[in-house]
Design a protein around this motif. Structure first.
Motif, PDB file in Angstrom:
ATOM      1  N   ASP A 159     -15.871  -2.391 -31.936  1.00  0.00           N
ATOM      2  CA  ASP A 159     -16.869  -2.255 -33.003  1.00  0.00           C
ATOM      3  C   ASP A 159     -17.637  -3.557 -33.207  1.00  0.00           C
ATOM      4  N   ILE A 162     -20.094  -3.875 -30.313  1.00  0.00           N
ATOM      5  CA  ILE A 162     -21.238  -2.979 -30.469  1.00  0.00           C
ATOM      6  C   ILE A 162     -22.201  -3.526 -31.515  1.00  0.00           C
ATOM      7  N   THR A 166     -25.990  -4.424 -30.696  1.00  0.00           N
ATOM      8  CA  THR A 166     -27.035  -3.793 -31.497  1.00  0.00           C
ATOM      9  C   THR A 166     -28.026  -4.833 -32.003  1.00  0.00           C
ATOM     10  N   ILE A 203     -28.023   0.541 -26.909  1.00  0.00           N
ATOM     11  CA  ILE A 203     -26.574   0.419 -26.717  1.00  0.00           C
ATOM     12  C   ILE A 203     -26.167   1.080 -25.403  1.00  0.00           C
ATOM     13  N   PHE A 236     -18.019  -4.356 -22.562  1.00  0.00           N
ATOM     14  CA  PHE A 236     -17.398  -3.090 -22.945  1.00  0.00           C
ATOM     15  C   PHE A 236     -16.159  -2.822 -22.096  1.00  0.00           C
ATOM     16  N   TYR A 288     -23.930   7.598 -26.334  1.00  0.00           N
ATOM     17  CA  TYR A 288     -25.044   6.940 -27.016  1.00  0.00           C
ATOM     18  C   TYR A 288     -26.387   7.484 -26.563  1.00  0.00           C
TER      19      TYR A 288
END
Length: 321
Positions: A159, A162, A166, A203, A236, A288
């Motif tokens: 999280d 991300i 972002t 993303i 990731f 996404y």
């Protein structure tokens, strides 16, 4: 409706001019040098496409697109300084060619030039666009700082990563589209949906980029794979592997990050595959992308007008290079 390539050609023609005064050359030539490299110009073209989604192209969209492109290149010049990068796109970086102090100033004046383009926008639209531009610029800086912070953090959650992506990458894509939408006369609801389309697409784009760096075909990808692995970047893939791997695999990963053996990339990729990180990344990218396309579907215009953006989204995410 024009395609991405047609918009890109129109913007390239508009942007192919000298952007700075001639004197002092020591300040302005580095910026001209950097901008002469070209590139895909994805962000400014998205601004034009965001405009055309809702109506005829507003001439001010080229001013806004230029501001976006100049801001993006300003961030790249400063990123290269922070990363001590010797090359970008196979060219010597500005700080390597002209010195770090000059590179900082050249980046700064590029940002100022971006605001000069915004100042030319019709006052009917300028306050909203300026507010969006300022917020986005601040968020990009926040994302860059988080990226720097993560290099020192031994533990980063998915999280958190991300959120960083972002801010660092996605919000500028989203703002480019919304800027165009504002100039096209879009409603607030439609502006919100096109922003979310761009954010989720950004993303997905980063997930794909992380995936290609590890599992891409070097001939198609255009560079040797495993660069992120060699630099111990928290991608990731790495974050997922650390989250689901066994204690032994985690210990092996941390050991490889510290020791950097010659076969480090191959060993890390073996662990990634054992953790199904490759399949997981593909599923995350599709998640996404699907979210992005749902927001595109919600925009209240004819579907035929959405086709170029949908084609662009699928091209960016399904690319193998």
């Amino acid at each position: 409706m024009q395609t991405f390539k047609e918009h890109a050609a129109a913007f390239a023609t508009y942007f192919s001019t000298r952007h700075f005064p001639e004197s002092p050359a020591t300040l302005y030539e580095p910026g001209e040098y950097f901008l002469s490299w070209g590139g895909k110009r994805i962000r400014p073209v998205m601004c034009l496409m965001g405009n055309e989604l809702f109506g005829e192209l507003n001439p001010d969209s080229f001013e806004a697109a230029s501001a976006i492109e100049l801001f993006h290149n300003f961030t790249l010049i400063h990123d290269d300084i922070m990363d001590a990068a010797p090359l970008r796109r196979g060219m010597v970086t500005v700080h390597e060619k002209y010195g770090q102090n000059t590179a900082i100033l050249s980046g700064d004046v590029m940002l100022i030039r971006a605001y000069e383009h915004i100042a030319k926008i019709n006052t009917l639209y300028m306050p909203r666009i300026l507010q969006l531009f300022n917020r986005t610029a601040r968020e990009v800086c926040e994302g860059q700082q988080l990226d720097i912070d993560f290099e020192q953090n031994s533990s980063v959650s998915l999280d958190e990563y991300i959120e960083m992506i972002t801010l660092k990458t996605s919000v500028l894509l989203a703002a480019s589209l919304e800027t165009g939408a504002i100039l096209g006369g879009a409603s607030e609801g439609n502006c919100r949906h096109i922003y979310e389309f761009g954010k989720n697409l950004g993303i997905a784009f980063q997930v794909q980029d992380d995936y290609l760096d590890a599992f891409g075909d070097p001939e198609k990808f255009g560079k040797e794979v495993g660069g992120d692995i060699r630099q111990n970047k928290k991608t990731f893939l790495l974050l997922h592997a650390l989250a689901v791997s066994s204690p032994e695999q985690q210990q092996q990963l941390y050991g490889l990050m510290m020791r950097n053996p010659a076969d480090k990339v191959a060993q890390v990729l073996d662990i990634f595959r054992a953790c199904n990180a490759d399949e997981w990344a593909r599923e995350l990218k599709e998640k996404y992308l699907a979210q992005a396309l749902r927001h595109l579907d919600e925009i209240a215009v004819l579907n035929v007008r959405k086709a170029p953006l949908k084609e662009l989204a699928e091209f960016l995410i399904q690319r193998d290079q």
